[in-house]
Write a protein that holds these residues in place. Structure first.
Motif, mmCIF file in Angstrom:
data_model
loop_
_atom_site.group_PDB
_atom_site.id
_atom_site.type_symbol
_atom_site.label_atom_id
_atom_site.label_comp_id
_atom_site.label_asym_id
_atom_site.label_seq_id
_atom_site.Cartn_x
_atom_site.Cartn_y
_atom_site.Cartn_z
ATOM 1 N N PHE A 1 -3.668 -0.092 7.994
ATOM 2 C CA PHE A 1 -2.361 0.204 7.414
ATOM 3 C C PHE A 1 -2.395 1.453 6.538
ATOM 4 O O PHE A 1 -1.474 2.267 6.560
ATOM 5 C CB PHE A 1 -1.857 -0.978 6.578
ATOM 6 C CG PHE A 1 -1.522 -2.208 7.385
ATOM 7 C CD1 PHE A 1 -1.309 -2.158 8.752
ATOM 8 C CD2 PHE A 1 -1.436 -3.439 6.762
ATOM 9 C CE1 PHE A 1 -1.006 -3.292 9.487
ATOM 10 C CE2 PHE A 1 -1.122 -4.579 7.472
ATOM 11 C CZ PHE A 1 -0.908 -4.503 8.842
ATOM 12 N N SER A 2 -3.464 1.601 5.761
ATOM 13 C CA SER A 2 -3.531 2.742 4.850
ATOM 14 C C SER A 2 -3.768 4.061 5.576
ATOM 15 O O SER A 2 -3.560 5.127 4.999
ATOM 16 C CB SER A 2 -4.616 2.517 3.790
ATOM 17 O OG SER A 2 -5.877 2.410 4.409
ATOM 18 N N SER A 3 -4.173 4.024 6.817
ATOM 19 C CA SER A 3 -4.342 5.260 7.593
ATOM 20 C C SER A 3 -3.048 5.676 8.280
ATOM 21 O O SER A 3 -3.008 6.709 8.949
ATOM 22 C CB SER A 3 -5.451 5.080 8.634
ATOM 23 O OG SER A 3 -5.037 4.172 9.633
ATOM 24 N N ASP B 1 5.341 10.497 -0.813
ATOM 25 C CA ASP B 1 4.628 9.258 -0.500
ATOM 26 C C ASP B 1 5.591 8.082 -0.628
ATOM 27 O O ASP B 1 6.530 8.115 -1.426
ATOM 28 C CB ASP B 1 3.455 9.062 -1.454
ATOM 29 C CG ASP B 1 2.334 10.059 -1.196
ATOM 30 O OD1 ASP B 1 2.424 10.802 -0.199
ATOM 31 O OD2 ASP B 1 1.385 10.081 -1.991
ATOM 32 N N ASN C 1 1.008 6.898 8.689
ATOM 33 C CA ASN C 1 1.820 7.982 8.155
ATOM 34 C C ASN C 1 3.241 7.462 7.982
ATOM 35 O O ASN C 1 3.792 6.815 8.875
ATOM 36 C CB ASN C 1 1.784 9.167 9.121
ATOM 37 C CG ASN C 1 2.496 10.374 8.585
ATOM 38 O OD1 ASN C 1 3.326 10.289 7.689
ATOM 39 N ND2 ASN C 1 2.180 11.526 9.166
ATOM 40 N N PHE D 1 0.837 -1.202 0.000
ATOM 41 C CA PHE D 1 0.000 0.000 0.000
ATOM 42 C C PHE D 1 0.870 1.248 0.000
ATOM 43 O O PHE D 1 2.044 1.217 0.360
ATOM 44 C CB PHE D 1 -0.945 0.002 1.213
ATOM 45 C CG PHE D 1 -0.236 -0.168 2.527
ATOM 46 C CD1 PHE D 1 0.121 0.926 3.298
ATOM 47 C CD2 PHE D 1 0.082 -1.440 2.999
ATOM 48 C CE1 PHE D 1 0.773 0.761 4.492
ATOM 49 C CE2 PHE D 1 0.728 -1.607 4.201
ATOM 50 C CZ PHE D 1 1.084 -0.500 4.957
ATOM 51 N N ASN D 2 0.277 2.359 -0.434
ATOM 52 C CA ASN D 2 0.939 3.660 -0.400
ATOM 53 C C ASN D 2 0.757 4.280 0.974
ATOM 54 O O ASN D 2 -0.329 4.193 1.565
ATOM 55 C CB ASN D 2 0.359 4.601 -1.456
ATOM 56 C CG ASN D 2 0.778 4.199 -2.853
ATOM 57 O OD1 ASN D 2 1.902 3.756 -3.065
ATOM 58 N ND2 ASN D 2 -0.131 4.336 -3.804
ATOM 59 N N VAL D 3 1.807 4.942 1.436
ATOM 60 C CA VAL D 3 1.752 5.617 2.732
ATOM 61 C C VAL D 3 2.163 7.070 2.508
ATOM 62 O O VAL D 3 3.273 7.334 2.042
ATOM 63 C CB VAL D 3 2.702 4.952 3.754
ATOM 64 C CG1 VAL D 3 2.568 5.599 5.107
ATOM 65 C CG2 VAL D 3 2.452 3.466 3.840
ATOM 66 N N GLN E 1 5.300 -2.584 2.256
ATOM 67 C CA GLN E 1 4.876 -3.973 2.155
ATOM 68 C C GLN E 1 5.031 -4.592 3.533
ATOM 69 O O GLN E 1 6.107 -4.552 4.126
ATOM 70 C CB GLN E 1 5.717 -4.745 1.149
ATOM 71 C CG GLN E 1 5.351 -6.216 1.086
ATOM 72 C CD GLN E 1 6.275 -7.014 0.173
ATOM 73 O OE1 GLN E 1 7.301 -6.531 -0.272
ATOM 74 N NE2 GLN E 1 5.898 -8.239 -0.083
ATOM 75 N N LEU F 1 -5.899 -3.773 6.109
ATOM 76 C CA LEU F 1 -5.602 -2.822 5.040
ATOM 77 C C LEU F 1 -6.125 -1.428 5.389
ATOM 78 O O LEU F 1 -5.459 -0.421 5.136
ATOM 79 C CB LEU F 1 -6.193 -3.310 3.724
ATOM 80 C CG LEU F 1 -5.713 -2.572 2.481
ATOM 81 C CD1 LEU F 1 -4.203 -2.607 2.382
ATOM 82 C CD2 LEU F 1 -6.337 -3.175 1.242
ATOM 83 N N ARG F 2 -7.293 -1.361 6.000
ATOM 84 C CA ARG F 2 -7.846 -0.073 6.431
ATOM 85 C C ARG F 2 -6.933 0.582 7.462
ATOM 86 O O ARG F 2 -6.643 1.781 7.385
ATOM 87 C CB ARG F 2 -9.249 -0.274 7.010
ATOM 88 C CG ARG F 2 -9.918 1.015 7.472
ATOM 89 C CD ARG F 2 -11.352 0.810 7.934
ATOM 90 N NE ARG F 2 -11.593 -0.361 8.749
ATOM 91 C CZ ARG F 2 -11.400 -0.418 10.074
ATOM 92 N NH1 ARG F 2 -10.965 0.627 10.721
ATOM 93 N NH2 ARG F 2 -11.665 -1.526 10.741
#
Length: 173
Positions: free
Chosen positions: A124-126, A89, A128, A81-83, A93, A121-122
């Motif tokens: 992790f994607s939140s 950004d 920073n 995912f992108n952080v 992984q 995933l929710r």
């Protein structure tokens, strides 16, 4: 004739030595097995789970319940995912395994893998990128992941099922 008697005596001594050596090995092996496999004063593995919990004063306390054997459920694929970060950004992984107690919880976790993946995933994607660079940020993300998965599983199944979320691989570019 004298030579034949001498050879028989030497042959008898050789057989007697072999019998003595075999007896010593058997006795030594029996003693070693007794000490290695015999009972001890330490609690058995099943009892140690009850001893390892600590009270508010830090002293070990006995809990009457045995939680069960720790089992690990691997997520089928790593999370990519992108952080977002302050400068730029980043791509992350994370490979995850879930620690559960008992085979019932293992089967329940395996049955609900899509729900657990979505929850992770929710979370992790939140995150920073600036926080994930530090060890404290990774620990915080892992703890938050465990809380969220436990909350979702409690709502769905009725109990927390997952005891810990473990990061077995963590790469950030």
């Amino acid at each position: 004739m004298a030579e034949e008697e001498l050879q028989m005596e030497e042959g008898g001594k050789g057989k007697m030595m072999i019998i003595i050596i075999v007896a010593v090995v058997l006795i030594g092996g029996g003693a070693a097995a007794y000490f290695l496999l015999g009972g001890s004063d330490e609690p058995a593995m099943e009892d140690q789970a009850a001893v390892t919990q600590t009270g508010s004063d830090g002293a070990p306390t006995m809990s009457g319940t045995n939680k069960g054997t720790a089992l690990y459920v691997a997520m089928p694929r790593p999370f990519v995912f992108n952080v977002p970060g302050q400068g730029k950004d980043r791509l992350a992984q994370i490979k995850v395994q879930l620690m559960v107690r008992g085979t019932d919880n293992e089967e329940t976790a395996k049955m609900h893998v899509p729900l657990i993946e979505g929850t992770l995933l929710r979370v992790f994607s939140s995150a920073n990128a600036d926080d994930l660079v530090t060890e404290a940020g990774k620990v915080s993300l892992r703890d938050q992941s465990a809380r969220e998965v436990q909350k979702v599983m409690k709502e769905t199944v009725g109990n927390e099922v997952v005891e810990q979320v473990l990061f077995t691989g963590f790469v950030m570019q």
